[in-house]
Design an enzyme around this catalytic site. Structure first.
Site, PDB file in Angstrom:
ATOM      1  N   HIS A   1      -7.368  -4.761   9.803  1.00  0.00           N
ATOM      2  CA  HIS A   1      -7.142  -4.363   8.486  1.00  0.00           C
ATOM      3  C   HIS A   1      -5.849  -5.107   8.110  1.00  0.00           C
ATOM      4  CE1 HIS A   1      -5.188  -0.538   9.738  1.00  0.00           C
ATOM      5  NE2 HIS A   1      -4.190  -1.173   9.178  1.00  0.00           N
TER       6      HIS A   1
ATOM      7  N   ASN B   1      -7.949  -2.884  14.009  1.00  0.00           N
ATOM      8  CA  ASN B   1      -9.353  -3.203  13.647  1.00  0.00           C
ATOM      9  C   ASN B   1      -9.489  -4.508  12.663  1.00  0.00           C
ATOM     10  OD1 ASN B   1      -8.438  -2.091  11.280  1.00  0.00           O
ATOM     11  ND2 ASN B   1      -9.917  -0.643  11.206  1.00  0.00           N
TER      12      ASN B   1
ATOM     13  N   GLU C   1      -9.787  -2.344   4.996  1.00  0.00           N
ATOM     14  CA  GLU C   1     -10.527  -1.814   6.111  1.00  0.00           C
ATOM     15  C   GLU C   1     -11.705  -2.703   6.316  1.00  0.00           C
ATOM     16  OE1 GLU C   1      -9.155  -0.099   8.405  1.00  0.00           O
ATOM     17  OE2 GLU C   1      -8.253   1.945   7.634  1.00  0.00           O
TER      18      GLU C   1
ATOM     19  N   ASP D   1       0.963  -1.202  -0.163  1.00  0.00           N
ATOM     20  CA  ASP D   1      -0.046   0.097  -0.029  1.00  0.00           C
ATOM     21  C   ASP D   1       0.951   1.097   0.127  1.00  0.00           C
ATOM     22  OD1 ASP D   1       0.851  -0.322   2.676  1.00  0.00           O
ATOM     23  OD2 ASP D   1      -0.985  -1.065   3.264  1.00  0.00           O
TER      24      ASP D   1
END
Length: 241
Positions: free
Chosen positions: A138, A136, A143, A67
């Site tokens: 990811h 979370n 996400e 990313d």
């Protein structure tokens, strides 16, 4: 899934570096999928040490990074291009032309996502994908959502991710709100996956991701469906499993 319990972050990093170096030694021209963040830094340091000792040669390796922040230039010290060169690429002998990272300065998201998917296809896929794990759930910047995103896409970062990244920027308004990220399909098509995780603050999400239901609300949970996943975590991160 194989799970290796390490004593601490240093031990976790060494175990992860062993797996990566074995991949390079077995297949010198392998494609490594690489990750940023604090979790893999120790593994990169260990690989650099072994490279300088002459134990490992990266000259034929090709890389694709997971990313990049949208809107950050390569010379921005918070860009993932900058991070990777500072923490790994500048210290080993991977040819510059063999390094692939999404272009955060491309404003046309559809164009950049299509380009990056073609890069991955042109390399014949990923031999070993290194991953960290967000609080979370990811992986990359995939996400939590209503569905698993399949291919490279531009994602709006969640408030929890923005909050976690705030410490790296002078002002909250400087934190990027969007990022380009490799999709779940590209990650899942990797021949093998190596996930590194450390710290008590990751214990709950490790439990949810790998011992709970497979759901896009916890993106990493999809890794339960992959045939060759290795999780290397320290005692704190694995304390609830």
């Amino acid at each position: 899934m194989r799970i290796y319990r390490a004593k601490d972050y240093h031990d976790m990093s060494r175990k992860a570096a062993n797996i990566i170096s074995a991949q390079v030694i077995m297949k010198p021209n392998c494609v490594l999928g690489l990750a940023t963040g604090s979790s893999p830094i120790g593994a990169y340091k260990q690989l650099i040490e072994w490279y300088h000792k002459g134990d490992i040669d990266f000259s034929e390796v090709r890389t694709v990074n997971l990313d990049e922040y949208k809107g950050l230039s390569r010379d921005n010290d918070q860009s993932y291009y900058y991070f990777m060169h500072k923490n790994f690429f500048d210290a080993v002998n991977i040819p510059p032309e063999s390094i692939n990272i999404p272009n955060g300065m491309e404003s046309d998201a559809a164009k950049e996502c299509a380009r990056y998917d073609e890069v991955i296809r042109s390399l014949g896929g990923i031999d070993l994908q290194l991953l960290g794990l967000g609080h979370n759930g990811h992986i990359g910047f995939n996400e939590p959502g209503e569905a698993f995103e399949k291919e490279t896409h531009c994602v709006a970062l969640t408030e929890s991710t923005i909050e976690a990244n705030k410490r790296f920027f002078e002002r909250e308004e400087d934190v990027p709100r969007f990022a380009y990220t490799m999709g779940i399909r590209s990650i899942m098509q990797a021949h093998s996956i190596l996930l590194v995780v450390s710290g008590q603050d990751k214990a709950e999400i490790v439990k949810r991701a790998f011992f709970g239901p497979v759901t896009p609300q916890v993106p990493a949970s999809v890794l339960q469906l992959h045939n060759h996943v290795t999780l290397v975590g320290d005692e704190a991160a694995l304390s609830l499993i």
